[in-house]
Motif scaffolding. Structure first.
Motif, PDB file in Angstrom:
ATOM      1  N   PHE A  14     -35.002 -40.110  22.857  1.00 25.68           N
ATOM      2  CA  PHE A  14     -33.713 -40.362  23.500  1.00 25.68           C
ATOM      3  C   PHE A  14     -32.649 -39.395  22.973  1.00 25.68           C
ATOM      4  O   PHE A  14     -31.840 -38.878  23.744  1.00 25.68           O
ATOM      5  CB  PHE A  14     -33.267 -41.810  23.244  1.00 25.68           C
ATOM      6  N   ALA A  18     -30.706 -37.048  25.537  1.00 20.28           N
ATOM      7  CA  ALA A  18     -29.277 -37.272  25.730  1.00 20.28           C
ATOM      8  C   ALA A  18     -28.472 -36.042  25.322  1.00 20.28           C
ATOM      9  O   ALA A  18     -27.478 -35.697  25.965  1.00 20.28           O
ATOM     10  CB  ALA A  18     -28.832 -38.487  24.924  1.00 20.28           C
ATOM     11  N   GLY A  21     -29.237 -33.437  28.061  1.00 23.11           N
ATOM     12  CA  GLY A  21     -28.824 -33.875  29.391  1.00 23.11           C
ATOM     13  C   GLY A  21     -29.842 -33.610  30.479  1.00 23.11           C
ATOM     14  O   GLY A  21     -29.482 -33.564  31.659  1.00 23.11           O
ATOM     15  N   LEU A  53     -29.084 -43.992  29.924  1.00 25.66           N
ATOM     16  CA  LEU A  53     -28.920 -42.757  30.680  1.00 25.66           C
ATOM     17  C   LEU A  53     -28.987 -43.054  32.168  1.00 25.66           C
ATOM     18  O   LEU A  53     -29.863 -43.792  32.618  1.00 25.66           O
ATOM     19  CB  LEU A  53     -30.013 -41.745  30.308  1.00 25.66           C
ATOM     20  N   MET A  62     -24.626 -40.243  30.269  1.00 25.98           N
ATOM     21  CA  MET A  62     -24.730 -41.342  29.319  1.00 25.98           C
ATOM     22  C   MET A  62     -23.799 -42.494  29.674  1.00 25.98           C
ATOM     23  O   MET A  62     -22.665 -42.277  30.108  1.00 25.98           O
ATOM     24  CB  MET A  62     -24.409 -40.840  27.903  1.00 25.98           C
ATOM     25  N   GLY A  66     -25.177 -45.623  25.639  1.00 21.33           N
ATOM     26  CA  GLY A  66     -25.892 -44.406  25.305  1.00 21.33           C
ATOM     27  C   GLY A  66     -25.109 -43.522  24.360  1.00 21.33           C
ATOM     28  O   GLY A  66     -25.662 -42.960  23.401  1.00 21.33           O
ATOM     29  N   ARG A  67     -23.786 -43.389  24.620  1.00 20.57           N
ATOM     30  CA  ARG A  67     -22.958 -42.569  23.741  1.00 20.57           C
ATOM     31  C   ARG A  67     -22.883 -43.154  22.328  1.00 20.57           C
ATOM     32  O   ARG A  67     -22.937 -42.424  21.340  1.00 20.57           O
ATOM     33  CB  ARG A  67     -21.560 -42.426  24.341  1.00 20.57           C
ATOM     34  N   LEU A  70     -26.279 -42.509  20.649  1.00 24.93           N
ATOM     35  CA  LEU A  70     -26.479 -41.091  20.350  1.00 24.93           C
ATOM     36  C   LEU A  70     -25.690 -40.685  19.105  1.00 24.93           C
ATOM     37  O   LEU A  70     -26.214 -39.987  18.228  1.00 24.93           O
ATOM     38  CB  LEU A  70     -26.060 -40.230  21.539  1.00 24.93           C
TER      39      LEU A  70
END
Length: 329
Positions: A14, A18, A21, A53, A62, A66-67, A70
């Motif tokens: 992931f 991420a 992209g 995502l 994201m 997700g952000r 990450l």
């Protein structure tokens, strides 16, 4: 204690997807198939019960979740990389990875590398010149040279040298300069850019110190590195303001001469920096001691140094400006 968390492999897949992209590019980096990357991310989302995502026209966007994930993963993987690198270096301390400003690396550090090799024949250097080092964000670097005022709270830093600004040009240009142009009027000036549309103010500060504030500095050539401006001055293109340390070889062999005797001490300086609290690394200490030997300054142990102080800026009796102003690199 058993941790309730997804597999490390899924988290790494992931993180790569991420960051890039794109599933295809992530698959290439990880050396797996695109479907394998997609499957790992989907399983991670199912386990978390959250979309991470959003797939849209071959691009990945994201979500808030997700952000957040990450950012946590990047920080954690960076710390793991730093720890692993520290263990490896203790076992094989034969290579040191450093970052230094481009002009400093080209003009001050590289000409001295032969002497470093003679002193430490078994220690090799990997030198990069990114304008912003990633010392604390990545395990790729061991230490760095930074240019600034030393106000970094996230590293241990020790002063190397202050800038000493002088105006320099080729002797041919100076010989062609009529006495009526001794005030610089009509002579080409060479500037260093702070950004695409803004110059550093070293010319203004030098002219004020020289009592020549009436000179029009709007004209002239512009460069995004001090090294380029110096090379242009050597070729006779014009006059530039440079740190004396960065042009010492050209001054010594006569390729550059000083225009007037005015010298302005910079408020910002070159510093040696390393991570706070990292285990003692003999390779770093060898490099640090060699740097100070080249400068002709005593090298204190890191634990005995005061990292950031006003007194440090008066080292070796150098006078400093009290005002804030911009500099190279």
């Amino acid at each position: 204690m058993k941790r309730k968390m997804p597999t490390l492999n899924a988290l790494k897949v992931f993180e790569v997807a991420a960051t890039l992209g794109n599933f295809t590019r992530a698959a290439e980096v990880l050396n797996v198939t695109q479907s394998a990357v997609s499957r790992q991310v989907r399983q991670l989302e199912d386990q978390l019960g959250e979309a991470l995502l959003i797939r849209c026209h071959h691009q990945l966007h994201m979500t808030d979740a997700g952000r957040a994930l990450l950012g946590a993963l990047q920080h954690s993987f960076d710390r793991i990389e730093i720890a692993v690198r520290g263990i490896q270096q203790r076992l094989q301390p034969t290579r040191l990875h450093i970052n230094a400003p481009p002009t400093f690396a080209i003009r001050w550090l590289l000409p001295r590398m032969r002497r470093f090799k003679e002193r430490h024949p078994r220690l090799e250097l990997s030198i990069t010149s990114a304008l912003r080092d990633t010392l604390n964000e990545s395990g790729q670097l061991d230490c760095a040279i930074r240019f600034g005022n030393g106000e970094w709270s996230d590293v241990d830093g020790s002063l190397l040298m202050h800038e000493q600004h002088i105006a320099v040009c080729s002797p041919e240009l100076l010989r062609r300069c009529p006495s009526s142009q001794a005030n610089l009027q009509g002579l080409p000036l060479l500037h260093v850019l702070a950004s695409h549309d803004r110059r550093y103010m070293t010319w203004s500060h030098w002219l004020n110190a020289a009592g020549m504030g009436e000179v029009d500095i709007s004209q002239g050539y512009e460069f995004d590195l001090l090294d380029m401006a110096i090379r242009a001055a050597v070729d006779g293109l014009g006059i530039t303001i440079a740190d004396r340390h960065m042009v010492e070889q050209e001054l010594a062999d006569g390729r550059l001469v000083q225009f007037r005797s005015t010298q302005v001490e910079g408020h910002q300086s070159y510093w040696f920096v390393a991570r706070q609290g990292q285990p003692l690394n003999p390779a770093i200490e060898h490099f640090r001691a060699w740097l100070y030997g080249e400068i002709g300054m005593p090298c204190e142990s890191p634990k005995g140094q005061r990292v950031i102080t006003g007194d440090a800026r008066d080292y070796a009796g150098l006078a400093l400006w009290g005002e804030n102003h911009s500099f190279f690199e």
